[in-house]
Design an enzyme around this catalytic site. Structure first.
Site, PDB file in Angstrom:
ATOM      1  N   GLU A   4       3.484 -21.861   1.993  1.00  0.00           N
ATOM      2  CA  GLU A   4       2.722 -20.615   2.130  1.00  0.00           C
ATOM      3  C   GLU A   4       1.352 -20.716   1.470  1.00  0.00           C
ATOM      4  O   GLU A   4       0.470 -19.904   1.753  1.00  0.00           O
ATOM      5  CB  GLU A   4       3.510 -19.448   1.536  1.00  0.00           C
ATOM      6  CG  GLU A   4       4.697 -18.993   2.375  1.00  0.00           C
ATOM      7  CD  GLU A   4       4.298 -18.301   3.672  1.00  0.00           C
ATOM      8  OE1 GLU A   4       3.197 -17.708   3.723  1.00  0.00           O
ATOM      9  OE2 GLU A   4       5.086 -18.345   4.628  1.00  0.00           O
ATOM     10  N   THR A  37       4.871 -24.293  -2.425  1.00  0.00           N
ATOM     11  CA  THR A  37       5.335 -23.818  -1.124  1.00  0.00           C
ATOM     12  C   THR A  37       4.291 -24.011  -0.038  1.00  0.00           C
ATOM     13  O   THR A  37       3.081 -24.001  -0.301  1.00  0.00           O
ATOM     14  CB  THR A  37       5.688 -22.318  -1.204  1.00  0.00           C
ATOM     15  OG1 THR A  37       5.911 -21.809   0.120  1.00  0.00           O
ATOM     16  CG2 THR A  37       4.554 -21.514  -1.819  1.00  0.00           C
ATOM     17  N   MET A  83      10.990 -14.831 -16.488  1.00  0.00           N
ATOM     18  CA  MET A  83       9.703 -15.531 -16.450  1.00  0.00           C
ATOM     19  C   MET A  83       8.537 -14.669 -16.914  1.00  0.00           C
ATOM     20  O   MET A  83       7.440 -15.190 -17.110  1.00  0.00           O
ATOM     21  CB  MET A  83       9.436 -16.047 -15.031  1.00  0.00           C
ATOM     22  CG  MET A  83      10.454 -17.058 -14.525  1.00  0.00           C
ATOM     23  SD  MET A  83      10.908 -18.329 -15.737  1.00  0.00           S
ATOM     24  CE  MET A  83       9.312 -19.052 -16.094  1.00  0.00           C
ATOM     25  N   ALA A 126      12.251 -20.472 -10.336  1.00  0.00           N
ATOM     26  CA  ALA A 126      12.276 -19.004 -10.382  1.00  0.00           C
ATOM     27  C   ALA A 126      10.952 -18.416  -9.911  1.00  0.00           C
ATOM     28  O   ALA A 126       9.875 -18.910 -10.268  1.00  0.00           O
ATOM     29  CB  ALA A 126      12.581 -18.533 -11.798  1.00  0.00           C
ATOM     30  N   LYS A 149       1.420 -18.698  -5.917  1.00  0.00           N
ATOM     31  CA  LYS A 149       1.901 -20.080  -5.911  1.00  0.00           C
ATOM     32  C   LYS A 149       0.742 -21.074  -6.028  1.00  0.00           C
ATOM     33  O   LYS A 149       0.898 -22.148  -6.635  1.00  0.00           O
ATOM     34  CB  LYS A 149       2.707 -20.351  -4.651  1.00  0.00           C
ATOM     35  CG  LYS A 149       4.132 -19.830  -4.704  1.00  0.00           C
ATOM     36  CD  LYS A 149       4.987 -20.594  -5.715  1.00  0.00           C
ATOM     37  CE  LYS A 149       6.452 -20.253  -5.601  1.00  0.00           C
ATOM     38  NZ  LYS A 149       7.297 -21.007  -6.565  1.00  0.00           N
ATOM     39  N   TYR A 156       3.679  -7.652  -9.720  1.00  0.00           N
ATOM     40  CA  TYR A 156       4.866  -8.321 -10.258  1.00  0.00           C
ATOM     41  C   TYR A 156       4.961  -9.751  -9.737  1.00  0.00           C
ATOM     42  O   TYR A 156       5.321 -10.669 -10.483  1.00  0.00           O
ATOM     43  CB  TYR A 156       6.137  -7.555  -9.888  1.00  0.00           C
ATOM     44  CG  TYR A 156       7.384  -8.284 -10.339  1.00  0.00           C
ATOM     45  CD1 TYR A 156       7.758  -8.275 -11.686  1.00  0.00           C
ATOM     46  CD2 TYR A 156       8.153  -9.014  -9.441  1.00  0.00           C
ATOM     47  CE1 TYR A 156       8.873  -8.975 -12.117  1.00  0.00           C
ATOM     48  CE2 TYR A 156       9.270  -9.715  -9.865  1.00  0.00           C
ATOM     49  CZ  TYR A 156       9.627  -9.694 -11.196  1.00  0.00           C
ATOM     50  OH  TYR A 156      10.721 -10.395 -11.623  1.00  0.00           O
ATOM     51  N   TYR A 165       2.155 -13.672  -2.546  1.00  0.00           N
ATOM     52  CA  TYR A 165       3.071 -14.756  -2.918  1.00  0.00           C
ATOM     53  C   TYR A 165       2.380 -16.109  -2.817  1.00  0.00           C
ATOM     54  O   TYR A 165       2.430 -16.919  -3.747  1.00  0.00           O
ATOM     55  CB  TYR A 165       4.298 -14.726  -2.018  1.00  0.00           C
ATOM     56  CG  TYR A 165       5.183 -15.940  -2.141  1.00  0.00           C
ATOM     57  CD1 TYR A 165       5.927 -16.175  -3.289  1.00  0.00           C
ATOM     58  CD2 TYR A 165       5.282 -16.870  -1.099  1.00  0.00           C
ATOM     59  CE1 TYR A 165       6.739 -17.300  -3.407  1.00  0.00           C
ATOM     60  CE2 TYR A 165       6.091 -17.982  -1.206  1.00  0.00           C
ATOM     61  CZ  TYR A 165       6.818 -18.195  -2.358  1.00  0.00           C
ATOM     62  OH  TYR A 165       7.611 -19.312  -2.469  1.00  0.00           O
TER      63      TYR A 165
END
Length: 340
Positions: A133, A131, A65, A87, A158, A101, A154
């Site tokens: 989150e 998500t 990705m 992914a 998202k 990353y 994260y």
């Protein structure tokens, strides 16, 4: 002619279940995997058929990705009818150690894929794996209109991917959906994720191989469902007449402490005798309570999960006990109405 689907993250928990489901439905399935020095396809190895048969419908392609040019080449060559983008760097705790990353792969990876679809002028349907989150510190229950307040790199990545998907839908008329999935688990869950960490430890402690399980915050509340039901929801989203975003959740809240108690109780053990605290497993910022409201999905296409947390715990504990006894990896076979 069979529909053609492309799955990023096909070797993960959700990717393996989704590939299995789509093959059952007659799709030709293409998956993207990262090239590595070790083989990481054990979740999908059982899906391969005899390569000499004409019915081979599962194809693997190397890609990453973070490599936009490779995504463009693959989309132009495969020309799928449906794209399921699963992914990402998906471990919340790891995202604090690898924030750049995580942003690159999880956030920018989505825009690379959407742009590859747009540049290739593909008439395909796109699913983005969003998500719970993303909600972070917003009070439960959370639905599609709840404010995003992510508490990790994260979650932040998202949110970027989610908003990008919506932007491409509105700006370019793409059939692009985001599934805002709350925690969903299974025997195929990665071993470093908290639920699988617990059920594997229970199996090992029951067998006398370990004595203790080291945990961080056990007061966090999560909404845990069964992964095969959630990937069936992904598929349903792309069969709708119009694209939209949907929360998939059970609507039930359960603390990590409760999950521990149920898992140890399943084998007749007292969790408090075996669980120890380790501050290394704490996150720099914690998310207290995530409980989803899946009303929109239920009204739109009748999605209503059957497996709740107590049954999920038993499924996972039993699978890890069996895997330990057999000395190998156990692939569970979902028996659910949507998989018929």
């Amino acid at each position: 002619m069979a529909k053609r689907a492309l799955i990023t993250g096909i070797t993960g928990q959700d990717g393996s279940y989704l590939a299995e489901l789509l093959l059952l439905k007659g799709y030709e399935v293409h998956g993207i995997i990262r090239r590595a020095s070790t083989v990481n396809t054990r979740r999908i190895d059982h899906l391969y058929v005899d390569p000499h048969e004409s019915a081979v419908r599962l194809f693997m392609h190397y890609g990453d990705m973070v490599d936009g040019s490779r995504m463009s080449v693959l989309l132009s060559e495969i020309r799928p009818d449906e794209v399921y983008h699963l992914a990402s760097q998906s471990h919340v705790r790891v995202s604090f150690d690898e924030p750049e990353y995580t942003a690159n792969a999880t956030g920018l990876g989505t825009i690379r894929l959407l742009e590859a679809i747009r540049q290739a002028r593909l008439d395909c349907r796109f699913y983005q794996a969003s998500t719970s989150e993303m909600f972070g510190s917003s009070a439960p229950p959370q639905n599609e209109d709840t404010l995003f307040q992510p508490q990790s790199p994260y979650g932040t990545a998202k949110v970027f991917a989610h908003c990008t998907t919506k932007n491409y839908r509105e700006a370019y008329g793409m059939f692009a959906c985001s599934g805002i999935l709350f925690n969903h688990e299974s025997p195929r869950r990665g071993e470093t994720f908290v639920t699988r960490k617990i059920t594997r430890a229970v199996a090992r402690i029951k067998a006398g191989l370990d004595e203790h399980l080291w945990m961080g915050n056990i007061d966090a509340v999560r909404d845990w469902g069964y992964a095969p039901e959630y990937v069936e929801g992904m598929w349903r989203m792309l069969q709708a007449d119009e694209p939209d975003d949907y929360v998939l959740a059970t609507g039930d809240g359960c603390t990590v402490r409760d999950f521990l108690a149920m898992a140890f109780d399943a084998v007749g053990l007292d969790w408090e005798r075996h669980v120890r605290f380790d501050e290394r497993y704490l996150r720099p910022s914690e998310v207290g309570s995530l409980i989803g409201d899946p009303s929109r999905a239920k009204v739109a296409w009748g999605w209503d999960p059957l497996v709740r947390t107590p049954e999920l715990v038993k499924i996972m504990v039993n699978a890890d006990i069996l895997a330990l006894e057999s000395g190998g990896h156990v692939i569970d076979r979902p028996e659910l109405p949507g998989w018929a």
